[in-house]
Design a protein around this motif. Structure first.
Motif, PDB file in Angstrom:
ATOM      1  N   LEU A 108      47.403  77.277  47.614  1.00 61.70           N
ATOM      2  CA  LEU A 108      46.818  78.684  47.364  1.00 61.70           C
ATOM      3  C   LEU A 108      45.915  79.087  48.218  1.00 61.70           C
ATOM      4  O   LEU A 108      44.777  78.704  48.333  1.00 61.70           O
ATOM      5  CB  LEU A 108      46.522  78.944  45.808  1.00 61.70           C
ATOM      6  N   ARG A 109      46.319  80.059  49.198  1.00 65.78           N
ATOM      7  CA  ARG A 109      45.249  80.553  50.207  1.00 65.78           C
ATOM      8  C   ARG A 109      45.231  82.250  49.821  1.00 65.78           C
ATOM      9  O   ARG A 109      46.078  82.938  50.417  1.00 65.78           O
ATOM     10  CB  ARG A 109      45.909  80.223  51.481  1.00 65.78           C
ATOM     11  N   PRO A 110      44.186  82.590  49.236  1.00 64.04           N
ATOM     12  CA  PRO A 110      44.043  83.968  49.008  1.00 64.04           C
ATOM     13  C   PRO A 110      43.468  84.850  50.048  1.00 64.04           C
ATOM     14  O   PRO A 110      42.559  84.328  50.754  1.00 64.04           O
ATOM     15  CB  PRO A 110      42.961  84.035  47.995  1.00 64.04           C
ATOM     16  N   GLY A 256      53.991  78.087  56.126  1.00 67.62           N
ATOM     17  CA  GLY A 256      52.675  78.363  55.433  1.00 67.62           C
ATOM     18  C   GLY A 256      51.439  78.126  56.301  1.00 67.62           C
ATOM     19  O   GLY A 256      50.382  78.759  56.272  1.00 67.62           O
ATOM     20  N   ASP A 257      51.455  77.125  56.891  1.00 65.86           N
ATOM     21  CA  ASP A 257      50.468  76.738  57.892  1.00 65.86           C
ATOM     22  C   ASP A 257      50.318  77.887  58.906  1.00 65.86           C
ATOM     23  O   ASP A 257      49.144  78.153  59.006  1.00 65.86           O
ATOM     24  CB  ASP A 257      50.856  75.333  58.507  1.00 65.86           C
ATOM     25  N   ILE A 258      51.159  78.219  59.745  1.00 66.59           N
ATOM     26  CA  ILE A 258      51.291  78.882  60.746  1.00 66.59           C
ATOM     27  C   ILE A 258      50.756  80.459  59.996  1.00 66.59           C
ATOM     28  O   ILE A 258      50.072  81.412  60.647  1.00 66.59           O
ATOM     29  CB  ILE A 258      52.560  79.155  61.351  1.00 66.59           C
ATOM     30  N   SER A 260      49.368  81.397  57.256  1.00 66.58           N
ATOM     31  CA  SER A 260      48.064  81.509  56.759  1.00 66.58           C
ATOM     32  C   SER A 260      46.913  81.647  57.810  1.00 66.58           C
ATOM     33  O   SER A 260      45.857  82.525  57.719  1.00 66.58           O
ATOM     34  CB  SER A 260      47.731  80.306  55.718  1.00 66.58           C
ATOM     35  N   ASP A 261      47.150  80.945  58.888  1.00 62.02           N
ATOM     36  CA  ASP A 261      46.245  81.163  60.125  1.00 62.02           C
ATOM     37  C   ASP A 261      46.264  82.637  60.521  1.00 62.02           C
ATOM     38  O   ASP A 261      45.263  83.144  60.799  1.00 62.02           O
ATOM     39  CB  ASP A 261      46.399  80.277  61.274  1.00 62.02           C
ATOM     40  N   GLU A 262      47.418  83.041  60.700  1.00 58.59           N
ATOM     41  CA  GLU A 262      47.584  84.377  61.098  1.00 58.59           C
ATOM     42  C   GLU A 262      47.038  85.462  60.386  1.00 58.59           C
ATOM     43  O   GLU A 262      46.288  86.203  60.644  1.00 58.59           O
ATOM     44  CB  GLU A 262      49.254  84.915  61.241  1.00 58.59           C
TER      45      GLU A 262
HETATM   46 MG    MG Z   1      46.304  75.141  59.446  1.00 56.39          MG
END
Ligand code: MG
Ligand code: IPM
Length: 368
Positions: A108-110, A256-258, A260-262
Motif C-alpha cells: 500500500l502506497r498512499p 505499480g513500481d513505476i 508509484s514513483d511517478e
Molecule cells: Mg520502486
C-alpha cells in the motif's frame, strides 16, 4: 501493565541508517507517551548483509523478522553492489527475498498531499486539488518473480537476427494472486471514496486479460465500489493530467513500481511516500524511495517517508490509531511551520527553515 511490542529494524544501506535513527527516536517518544515498550532488534539486509555475511538476506534476518510484531525497513542498495553478473549477489535480492518469504503480497502506497508542499510538486498547484490516492501494488508476483533466464549463445533463428546472448523475464499470474490483491484493493476502496481503478495492459498482455477477468469477478462482492479498468500507459498520463480522479488504484508488481514513483512527484518528493507491505503474517513498513547513495552520510536526507511508514505500522500492525494520528499531525505541523529538508524546499523556502535529517526528526518528536 506496559504493553510490549517487538520490532525488527532493517536499516540497510545508503541513507537507510540515518533515517532509521529518526524512526527510532519517534518510537521511543511514542512508547513513553502510550506506555508501550518497543523491543527493537536490528538485523542485516541488502548490501551491508552481503558485505558482512555474503548473503543479501541472511537466515538470522528472516528469523528475526518472522518473530517480530512488525518489520521496519529503511532502504537497500548502492553503486558498490551494482553488477550485471548473474552469479554475484545483489542487495535487491534481499528485499525481494524478504517480501516473498514473509508473503507480503499487498503493498500500500498512499499518495497524500501536505498543503504547504504544493509548491514543491512538479505539477501546478491547481492540478493537485483533491489529490488523495492509495496505490495497491501486487508485490510477490508478476514480472519480478516469473521465470527468467539467460543464454550465453542463442541461435537467434526465431527472429531472423544473428546469434548472441539472450535474456528473458516472464509476467506470470495465478488466479489466487490476482484475487487476493483485488480483495485488498476493494476493501480499501470501500473504506475510502468507493472508487477503484484497476490498471493493466489487457489490449496486449494475456496476464492482464486474466487480471481483468478476476478483478471483475471479485467486484461482484463489492457493489458499492465503482470499478474502472484503465490501461497502464493511459494511467501514466492521467496521473499527471488529472490525478484527483484516483481514489484507489490496484496493479501488477512492475506497473505499480513505476506508477508509484511517478505519483510520488505529486507529493513534492519521493522522500514523502511511505509504504506498508502486508500479507498473512508479519507486515513490513518501508519508505518507497531508495537508498539515495548520492546523499548518504551528508545528513540531508528527508526522514518523513520513513516516519510516515512508522505511522502506517501503528495503524495496520499495532492497533495504535491514536498514535498514528498524532504522528501524522506532528508531521503536518512541522511542515505547516515551514521546516523543509532540501528535497521538499522550493524557491520560496526561507534558508533558515532548511533543516537536515536529525533536525527534522527532532522537530516532529517535539510536536508529538
Ligand atoms: Mg520502486
Ligand atoms: C521499490 C523499489 C524496489 C522495487 C527495488 C529497490 C527492488 O524500487 O520498493 O519500489 O522495485 O520494488
Amino acid at each position: 501493565m506496559t504493553r510490549s511490542v517487538r520490532i525488527c529494524l532493517l536499516p540497510g544501506d545508503g541513507i537507510g541508517p540515518e533515517i532509521m535513527r529518526e524512526a527510532v527516536k519517534v518510537l521511543r517518544a511514542v512508547g513513553e507517551r502510550w506506555d508501550v515498550g518497543f523491543e527493537l532488534s536490528e538485523a542485516l539486509l541488502g548490501g551491508i548483509a552481503i558485505d558482512e555475511t555474503g548473503s543479501p538476506l541472511p537466515a538470522e534476518t528472516l528469523a528475526e523478522a518472522r518473530a517480530a510484531d512488525a518489520v521496519l525497513l529503511a532502504a537497500i542498495g548502492g553503486p558498490k553492489w551494482d553488477t550485471t553478473d548473474p552469479a554475484k549477489p545483489r542487495p535487491e535480492q534481499g528485499l525481494l527475498g524478504i517480501r516473498k518469504e514473509l508473503g507480503l503480497y499487498a503493498n500500500l502506497r498512499p499518495v497524500r498531499i501536505f498543503p504547504p508542499l504544493r509548491g514543491a510538486s512538479s505539477l501546478k498547484p491547481e492540478a493537485l486539488e483533491g489529490v488523495d490516492m492509495l496505490i495497491v501494488r501486487e508485490l510477490t508476483g508478476g514480472l519480478y518473480f516469473g521465470e527468467r533466464g539467460r543464454e550465453a549463445d542463442s541461435p537467434g533463428a526465431a527472429t531472423g537476427g544473428g546469434a548472441g546472448r539472450r535474456a528473458y523475464d516472464t509476467l506470470d499470474y495465478r488466479e489466487y494472486e490476482i484475487e487476493r490483491i483485488a480483495r485488498t484493493a476493494f476493501e480499501a476502496a470501500a473504506g475510502r471514496r468507493g472508487r477503484l481503478h484497476s490498471v493493466d495492459k489487457a489490449n496486449v498482455l494475456e496476464s492482464s486479460r486474466l487480471w481483468r477477468e478476476v478483478v471483475h469477478e471479485v467486484a461482484r462482492d463489492y457493489p458499492g465500489v465503482e470499478l474502472i479498468d484503465q490501461l497502464v500507459d493511459n494511467t501514466a498520463m492521467q496521473l499527471v493530467r488529472q490525478p484527483a480522479q484516483f481514489d484507489v488504484m490496484v496493479t501488477e508488481n512492475m506497473f505499480g513500481d513505476i506508477l508509484s514513483d511517478e505519483a510520488s512527484m505529486l507529493t513534492g518528493s519521493l522522500g514523502m511516500l511511505a509504504s506498508a507491505s502486508l500479507g498473512d503474517g508479519t507486515a513490513l513498513y518501508e519508505p518507497s524511495h531508495g537508498s539515495a547513495p548520492d546523499i548518504a552520510g551528508l545528513g540531508v536526507a528527508n526522514p518523513l517517508a520513513m516516519l510516515l511508514s512508522v505511522e502506517m505500522m501503528f495503524r495496520h500492525s499495532l492497533g495504535m490509531p491514536e498514535a498514528a494520528d498524532t504522528l501524522s499531525g506532528a508531521i503536518a505541523r512541522t511542515l505547516d511551520d515551514g521546516y523543509r529538508t532540501r528535497d521538499i524546499a522550493d524557491e520560496t523556502t526561507d534558508p533558515a527553515m532548511l533543516v537536515g535529517t536529525v533536525e527534522m526528526g527532532d522537530l516532529v518528536v517535539a510536536r508529538l
